[in-house]
Design a protein around this motif. Structure first.
Motif, PDB file in Angstrom:
ATOM      1  N   UNK A 346     -16.372   2.988 -24.062  1.00  0.00           N
ATOM      2  CA  UNK A 346     -17.250   4.178 -23.769  1.00  0.00           C
ATOM      3  C   UNK A 346     -15.628   5.383 -24.305  1.00  0.00           C
ATOM      4  N   UNK A 347     -14.779   5.836 -23.733  1.00  0.00           N
ATOM      5  CA  UNK A 347     -14.217   6.835 -23.449  1.00  0.00           C
ATOM      6  C   UNK A 347     -13.489   7.370 -24.703  1.00  0.00           C
ATOM      7  N   UNK A 348     -13.540   5.985 -25.846  1.00  0.00           N
ATOM      8  CA  UNK A 348     -13.015   6.023 -27.293  1.00  0.00           C
ATOM      9  C   UNK A 348     -13.002   6.714 -28.209  1.00  0.00           C
ATOM     10  N   UNK A 349     -14.476   6.867 -27.552  1.00  0.00           N
ATOM     11  CA  UNK A 349     -14.867   7.799 -28.395  1.00  0.00           C
ATOM     12  C   UNK A 349     -15.447   9.346 -29.395  1.00  0.00           C
ATOM     13  N   UNK A 350     -15.338   9.895 -27.811  1.00  0.00           N
ATOM     14  CA  UNK A 350     -14.955  11.064 -27.426  1.00  0.00           C
ATOM     15  C   UNK A 350     -13.640  11.749 -28.014  1.00  0.00           C
ATOM     16  N   UNK A 351     -12.959  10.967 -28.018  1.00  0.00           N
ATOM     17  CA  UNK A 351     -11.389  11.349 -28.826  1.00  0.00           C
ATOM     18  C   UNK A 351     -11.590  10.927 -30.344  1.00  0.00           C
ATOM     19  N   UNK A 352     -12.280  10.499 -30.611  1.00  0.00           N
ATOM     20  CA  UNK A 352     -12.483  10.200 -32.212  1.00  0.00           C
ATOM     21  C   UNK A 352     -11.937  10.755 -33.221  1.00  0.00           C
ATOM     22  N   UNK A 353     -11.568  12.408 -32.921  1.00  0.00           N
ATOM     23  CA  UNK A 353     -10.968  13.051 -34.005  1.00  0.00           C
ATOM     24  C   UNK A 353     -10.542  12.998 -33.216  1.00  0.00           C
ATOM     25  N   UNK A 354      -9.269  13.186 -32.602  1.00  0.00           N
ATOM     26  CA  UNK A 354      -8.062  13.695 -32.476  1.00  0.00           C
ATOM     27  C   UNK A 354      -7.478  12.206 -32.403  1.00  0.00           C
ATOM     28  N   UNK A 355      -7.724  11.052 -32.622  1.00  0.00           N
ATOM     29  CA  UNK A 355      -7.498   9.795 -32.598  1.00  0.00           C
ATOM     30  C   UNK A 355      -7.098   9.654 -34.532  1.00  0.00           C
ATOM     31  N   UNK A 356      -7.725  10.398 -35.229  1.00  0.00           N
ATOM     32  CA  UNK A 356      -7.750  10.587 -36.554  1.00  0.00           C
ATOM     33  C   UNK A 356      -6.982  11.199 -37.224  1.00  0.00           C
ATOM     34  N   UNK A 357      -6.602  12.440 -35.821  1.00  0.00           N
ATOM     35  CA  UNK A 357      -5.501  13.361 -36.979  1.00  0.00           C
ATOM     36  C   UNK A 357      -4.138  12.222 -36.311  1.00  0.00           C
ATOM     37  N   UNK A 358      -4.106  11.823 -35.367  1.00  0.00           N
ATOM     38  CA  UNK A 358      -2.696  11.277 -35.207  1.00  0.00           C
ATOM     39  C   UNK A 358      -2.725  10.414 -35.827  1.00  0.00           C
ATOM     40  N   UNK A 773     -16.268  11.639 -41.548  1.00  0.00           N
ATOM     41  CA  UNK A 773     -17.161  10.602 -41.847  1.00  0.00           C
ATOM     42  C   UNK A 773     -16.160   9.072 -41.659  1.00  0.00           C
ATOM     43  N   UNK A 774     -14.942   9.543 -41.333  1.00  0.00           N
ATOM     44  CA  UNK A 774     -14.072   8.152 -40.975  1.00  0.00           C
ATOM     45  C   UNK A 774     -14.162   7.773 -39.891  1.00  0.00           C
ATOM     46  N   UNK A 775     -14.557   8.794 -39.089  1.00  0.00           N
ATOM     47  CA  UNK A 775     -14.704   8.963 -37.130  1.00  0.00           C
ATOM     48  C   UNK A 775     -15.992   7.995 -37.194  1.00  0.00           C
ATOM     49  N   UNK A 776     -16.625   8.728 -37.773  1.00  0.00           N
ATOM     50  CA  UNK A 776     -18.502   7.613 -38.059  1.00  0.00           C
ATOM     51  C   UNK A 776     -17.591   5.942 -38.285  1.00  0.00           C
ATOM     52  N   UNK A 777     -17.840   5.553 -39.395  1.00  0.00           N
ATOM     53  CA  UNK A 777     -17.102   4.429 -39.859  1.00  0.00           C
ATOM     54  C   UNK A 777     -15.833   3.510 -38.427  1.00  0.00           C
ATOM     55  N   UNK A 778     -15.335   4.766 -37.463  1.00  0.00           N
ATOM     56  CA  UNK A 778     -14.359   3.767 -37.196  1.00  0.00           C
ATOM     57  C   UNK A 778     -14.957   4.137 -35.837  1.00  0.00           C
ATOM     58  N   UNK A 779     -15.462   4.878 -35.437  1.00  0.00           N
ATOM     59  CA  UNK A 779     -16.018   4.601 -34.004  1.00  0.00           C
ATOM     60  C   UNK A 779     -17.678   4.724 -33.634  1.00  0.00           C
ATOM     61  N   UNK A 780     -18.621   5.114 -34.778  1.00  0.00           N
ATOM     62  CA  UNK A 780     -19.680   5.082 -34.794  1.00  0.00           C
ATOM     63  C   UNK A 780     -20.418   3.902 -34.814  1.00  0.00           C
ATOM     64  N   UNK A 781     -18.952   2.749 -34.628  1.00  0.00           N
ATOM     65  CA  UNK A 781     -19.634   1.152 -34.735  1.00  0.00           C
ATOM     66  C   UNK A 781     -20.194   1.252 -32.787  1.00  0.00           C
ATOM     67  N   UNK A 782     -18.704   2.049 -32.141  1.00  0.00           N
ATOM     68  CA  UNK A 782     -19.736   1.605 -30.933  1.00  0.00           C
ATOM     69  C   UNK A 782     -20.756   1.923 -30.107  1.00  0.00           C
TER      70      UNK A 782
END
Lengths: 955, 142
Positions: A346-358, A773-782
């Protein structure tokens, strides 16, 4: 100043170094070195060279090799120098030898004797020099020659010697574990050495030993924990402090060891919790080295038996890393995140935008690391987005090593999580098209098998749709130049099998394309073979459908060419094609039934259909057949025949039964001819079996036979329909959402639009809409998968709503911080913004700001990570900045342009032709050197040819 | 293994010091140095100090005109290696006093001796500046 002292240097040497230092191109440097080689070859073999002089020659040899030229003519002199009495000369000799020779070089044998003698020396510095050489030069054969002495030295009174002796033993262990297997207990003993240096060094071999055999070292957990505790509590000598951290390198090594020992061991892990927690608290998070230790703590925490409190601390550090401006910290953060999500997804979700920036960062290193993270967190809900991104990236890079890796990851993820067969085929097509030569051939066979078997039992319509879309896409792709061989094989097979199946394309369309392929890739016999068999199938289907067959002229000429081909395989295929065309419709129907690649071939092993014929022959007086087992006295012959088999199999006639069909032969022809040992099960009863198999790991041999007979067990269970049966807990809406790309997109946009309504108060939200949008499709799944089961129960609905709410403010906060940061990172998903970012960066001398910003005296307090340091407004930095301006790339060009018009001074392009001679550099190099030395002492910035040489590395 | 090689290369891509902890032939060294130097020199200062190359990583740091590049295995702590480079530079600075590229060139063997004290078999074995420099300074007196 590291002035002359014992290191006497001649003018000649100074001149050499100076000229190398001032060489402006690789070509100039090469000229200097070649010249030097000539000089040395003459000089070094002169008699009675004073040893100081010889030492200098040897260092010149080191220069020659370092700059990429061969100095083997002087190796023997370096070997001789190791015999010298003078310690400095001896050590230089050892150094040169370790740089020149590998452990299997013939000259080593001449050194072993010297090493033996030196290991016994009274002077501990001589012993140390010899031990350094032992670590580099002793191979498996020579270990026994020095082992007894090294063992004695483990108890030497000087800690420096003990330390090096331990490392020598470590080296022996690396080279030949068996030769020292009875001595490994010495590493344990040295762990208790009262010198921290020896103890620290001992951690290296222990780490390797523990990595191989954890269980034998569980008893040391307590010791390691207590050492780590002492180190963290600053009980070690101050000399080991680095930037106010107590012995950080030792701490890191210990944390690595604890990670190994605590992995999957609750009891051992419990001993570690306190000390790791302490380090989390104590670590200075503002320095690089503090962060290095913190990162190691995270690695340790995610490896050992999970502890909620430590995981929380780890998550805090990760989020700080990811929010940092420093790319280095972001990189470490992404890596650490990848480790931690295994335990707390679950930890990935709170960092979704940072991950997408990277992920969207122009920095390739960061991007790759992020792909690695995405790879680890892929599941069926986000596989489409992730694999699409990976393929896009794969297409954009040139590095074959990484391309192969990412291609195989795409294939792996697609096979594991593909939401639909259609998507799978499209994805595979893209992978093949852009990296076909880099992927395993099995992947191609899986793809063909999938297209042939389709969705499975009931839905014929969907199957034929799938095939037509495959055919269509392949006809389109064939227009592209230079397709990989493996991909062409797939294309040919599919076109032959299904090219004309739905009536969209005529036989001449398809055959024309196939001929084009055979012609365009005429060097590739495998592709040609596939194309020929495909042609045969098309014609056979035409004949079977009672249509008139007109062979295209290009096809005819191709056949003529193949009938005379040097390849027997191609020739045979061509003859078979010719024969098939000559047959009537009924016969063709029998040997080449349409769409039957999945049908079973019943093999009559007794060959009963021959009975009549045999009967007839026997009646005419032929000898009856005696089975091999019943034959006596013929053993030799059968042996002989067996031996012969190997040679015969490739060329001549074969007498024994054919073996099982090879996977490469996917056409129907061989299957009709081949006698299979077992009967392939019919597709219908196969499916129950499959679902049975999902509960069991498939047996390797079974997988092998599946490979041969177009069965789909191993694969289908992963991404075919059967996968969904076990996963019934996920409601229908999931599967619908994931069935194809478009509805998945809809799902994503609804999620993000929902977000939008929450965030509508903030005007910036639109900016990151795409990202969301991207975050949702990447992380929303979880979150979806987490929530979905709950959604089934009405009572849980409210709580799931709460969960969503609690996520939203977080993400909007991320958005805010996103905005607060300088807007260098455009929020657009498209790469539009990136080129501008890079180009502005390139206009500046990228490293200018960094130069000389670290002042040694300030270092300890000022180094708060590179970026912090670069902001520190001290005078030195300002000075350094202006100085940096002087030798900025362009300026340097200008300066050098005065004396040396042909020079281009670009990093990376080293090999530049150059006309001017090095002598034109200055009237007298010696003079200018001395002047330089003088100016340097006076603390004035030197105005030499290459001021860089004088630039203080630290501030 | 950990550390596979340590390189010092200047802005023009010229090698100033090379120490390998696994054997490579001259040609292999030449090719490797060319490749990774090109890769690292093309990067700007905002980007990570780490570069993946083949099956290992390069951690690099720039000081004035000189790049320090360390090739490490994939499981190595990159930040720690970055600080190891700094420790090396600080150690050289303590010995040479305001160390510069030319110091390393004129005293190549000394720079190597320091490395020999710090790294053995590709492992970091000594991080105390005093312990690293004592043998080097004793050598000078002989």
């Amino acid at each position: 100043m590291g002035s002359q002292g014992g290191f006497y240097q001649s003018k000649e040497f100074l001149d050499l170094v100076k000229s190398i230092g001032e060489a402006r191109s690789k070509a100039e440097e090469d000229r200097i070195v070649l010249n030097e080689i000539e000089t040395l070859k003459r000089r070094i073999s002169e008699p009675d060279i004073p040893k100081r002089k010889m030492k200098e020659y040897i260092i010149r040899l080191v220069y020659i090799e370092m700059l990429g030229h061969d100095a083997s003519f002087g190796y023997i002199h370096a070997v001789k120098m190791t015999h010298d009495d003078s310690l400095l000369v001896k050590r230089t000799g050892y150094l040169a030898v370790t740089l020149f020779l590998n452990e299997d070089h013939d000259l080593i044998i001449l050194i072993v004797n010297t090493i033996q003698k030196d290991l016994k020396s009274d002077n501990y510095l001589v012993v140390c020099a010899a031990l350094n050489a032992v670590c580099k030069l002793i191979n498996e054969e020579t270990i026994p020659a020095v082992l007894p002495q090294v063992m004695e030295l483990l108890a030497h009174p000087k800690e420096a010697v003990r330390k090096k002796a331990i490392m020598a033993l470590h080296r022996f262990y690396q080279k030949s574990p068996s030769s020292v297997s009875h001595l490994v207990s010495n590493f344990r003993k040295r762990l208790c050495d009262n010198d921290p240096g020896v103890m620290g060094a001992t951690l290296c071999p222990l780490f390797e030993l523990i990595a191989i055999d954890v269980n034998s070292y569980k008893d040391l957990v307590i010791s390691f924990v207590s050492i780590l505790k002492q180190v963290a509590e600053r009980r070690l000598s101050k000399a080991y402090d680095y930037h106010q951290m107590p012995a950080p390198f030792i701490q890191i090594k210990l944390l690595k060891i604890l990670a190994l020992l605590g992995s999957g061991d609750k009891q051992a892990s419990e001993n570690m919790y306190t000390v790791v927690g302490d380090i989390f608290r104590k670590c200075d998070s503002s320095s690089n080295i503090g962060n290095a230790v913190l990162y190691e703590c995270i690695c340790c925490v995610s490896s050992i038996y999970p502890n909620p409190k430590l995981l929380e601390s780890a998550a805090d550090v990760i989020s700080r890393f990811l929010k940092s401006d420093s790319h280095n910290l972001k990189y470490m953060g992404i890596d650490a995140l990848g480790r931690l999500i295994k335990i707390s997804p679950e930890i990935a979700e709170q960092h979704q935008l940072a991950v997408i920036d990277c992920l969207e960062d122009p920095d390739d290193t960061l991007k790759r690391k992020t792909f690695e993270l995405l790879y680890k967190m892929t599941k069926s809900t986000n596989v489409e987005v992730i694999v699409d991104r990976m393929i896009d990236y794969m297409i954009s890079i040139n590095d074959n090593h990484y391309k192969t890796e990412i291609a195989s990851r795409c294939v792996e993820l697609a096979e594991q999580f593909a939401p639909s067969n259609q998507w799978f085929i499209q994805t595979m097509n893209r992978v093949f098209e852009h990296a076909g030569d880099l992927v395993n051939i099995k992947v191609a066979h899986n793809l063909m098998r999938l297209i042939a078997e389709g969705f499975g039992e009931d839905d014929d319509n969907a199957d034929s749709k799938l095939r037509s879309s495959a055919v269509e896409s392949y006809l389109r792709i064939l227009g592209e130049p230079k397709l990989p061989s493996v991909f062409l094989q797939v294309i040919c097979w599919v076109l032959g099998e299904y090219g004309t199946a739905d009536g969209m394309f005529s036989a001449s369309d398809i055959t024309g394309k196939l001929c084009d392929v055979a012609e365009a890739y005429s060097n590739d016999e495998t592709v040609k073979a596939y194309a020929t068999t495909a042609l045969m199938k098309i014609y056979a289907f035409e004949i079977a459908a009672r249509r008139k067959v007109d062979m295209l002229p290009e096809c005819q000429s191709l056949m003529e060419e193949l009938l005379a081909s040097h390849s027997t395989d191609l020739q045979q295929r061509a003859y078979e094609l010719q024969a098939v065309i000559g047959l009537d419709a009924h016969a063709v129907e029998c040997i080449m039934p349409s769409d039957a690649s999945c049908e079973d071939i019943e093999v009559d092993r007794d060959l009963s259909f021959l009975n009549d014929y045999i009967q007839e022959a026997i009646e005419k007086g032929a000898q009856p057949y005696i089975p091999e087992s019943e034959r006596s006295g013929m053993l030799n012959i059968s042996n002989f025949r067996n031996q012969d088999h190997h040679e015969a199999s490739s060329h001549g006639l074969r007498f024994e039964a054919y073996e099982l069909p090879k996977p490469a032969v996917q056409s129907r022809i061989p299957q009709t001819l081949i006698a299979s040992t077992e009967i392939v099960p019919v597709p219908e009863p196969m499916y129950p079996r499959e679902s049975y198999q999902t509960t069991m790991p498939s047996i390797p041999s079974d997988a092998g036979s599946a490979e041969l007979k177009l069965r789909l067990e191993g694969v289908q269970k992963k991404w075919g329909r059967p996968t969904y049966t076990p996963a019934t807990s996920t409601s229908n809406s999931t599967s619908q959402k994931t069935v194809n790309g478009t509805s998945q997109g809809d799902g994503a946009s609804t999620v993000s639009s929902m977000r939008e309504t929450y965030d509508s108060r903030k005007p910036q939200v639109e900016v990151s809409h795409e990202k969301q949008k991207l975050a949702a499709s990447l992380f929303g799944g979880s979150s979806k998968t987490e929530k979905r089961p709950a959604a089934g129960h009405k009572a849980a609905k409210a709580s799931s709503h709460m969960v969503e709410k609690s996520h939203v403010p977080k993400s909007s906060m991320e958005v805010a911080s996103e905005k607060a940061a300088p807007a260098q990172q455009p929020p657009d998903l498209l790469d539009l913004g990136e080129p501008t970012a890079t180009s502005t960066a390139l206009q500046l001398d990228p490293f200018e700001q960094l130069e000389g910003l670290l002042d040694t005296t300030e270092v300890a307090s000022a180094v708060n990570g590179a970026p912090a340091a670069s902001r520190s407004p001290d005078i030195m930095a300002l000075y350094a900045d202006t100085a940096a301006g002087i030798h900025n790339k362009n300026d340097a060009d200008l300066l050098s342009g005065l004396s040396n018009p042909s020079v281009t001074n670009m990093p990376g392009t080293t090999a530049m032709p150059q006309v001017t001679q090095s002598s034109s550099k200055g009237p007298n190099p010696k003079d200018s050197l001395e002047k330089d030395a003088l100016v340097r002492q006076m603390g004035v910035n030197p105005s030499s040819q290459n001021p860089n040489l004088f630039k203080d590395l630290l501030g | 293994m950990g550390i596979r090689f340590i390189l010092m290369v200047n802005k023009q891509g010229q090698t100033r010091l090379a120490q390998y902890y696994e054997w490579l032939t001259l040609e292999e060294r030449r090719a490797l140095e060319g490749e990774i130097v090109r890769k690292c020199l093309a990067r700007n200062e905002q980007q990570c100090s780490f570069v993946e190359h083949r099956n290992y990583k390069i951690v690099y740091r720039r000081y004035a005109s000189l790049f320090f590049l360390v090739g490490v295995d994939n499981d190595e702590n990159e930040l720690a290696i970055l600080e190891f480079i700094h420790l090396l530079v600080e150690t050289m600075d303590r010995h040479f006093g305001n160390v510069c590229e030319l110091d390393i060139m004129f005293h190549l063997e000394k720079a190597h001796f320091m490395l020999e004290e710090m790294v053995m078999n590709g492992c970091i074995v000594e991080t105390s500046k005093a312990n690293i420099l004592t043998p080097v300074q004793l050598l000078e007196k002989t």
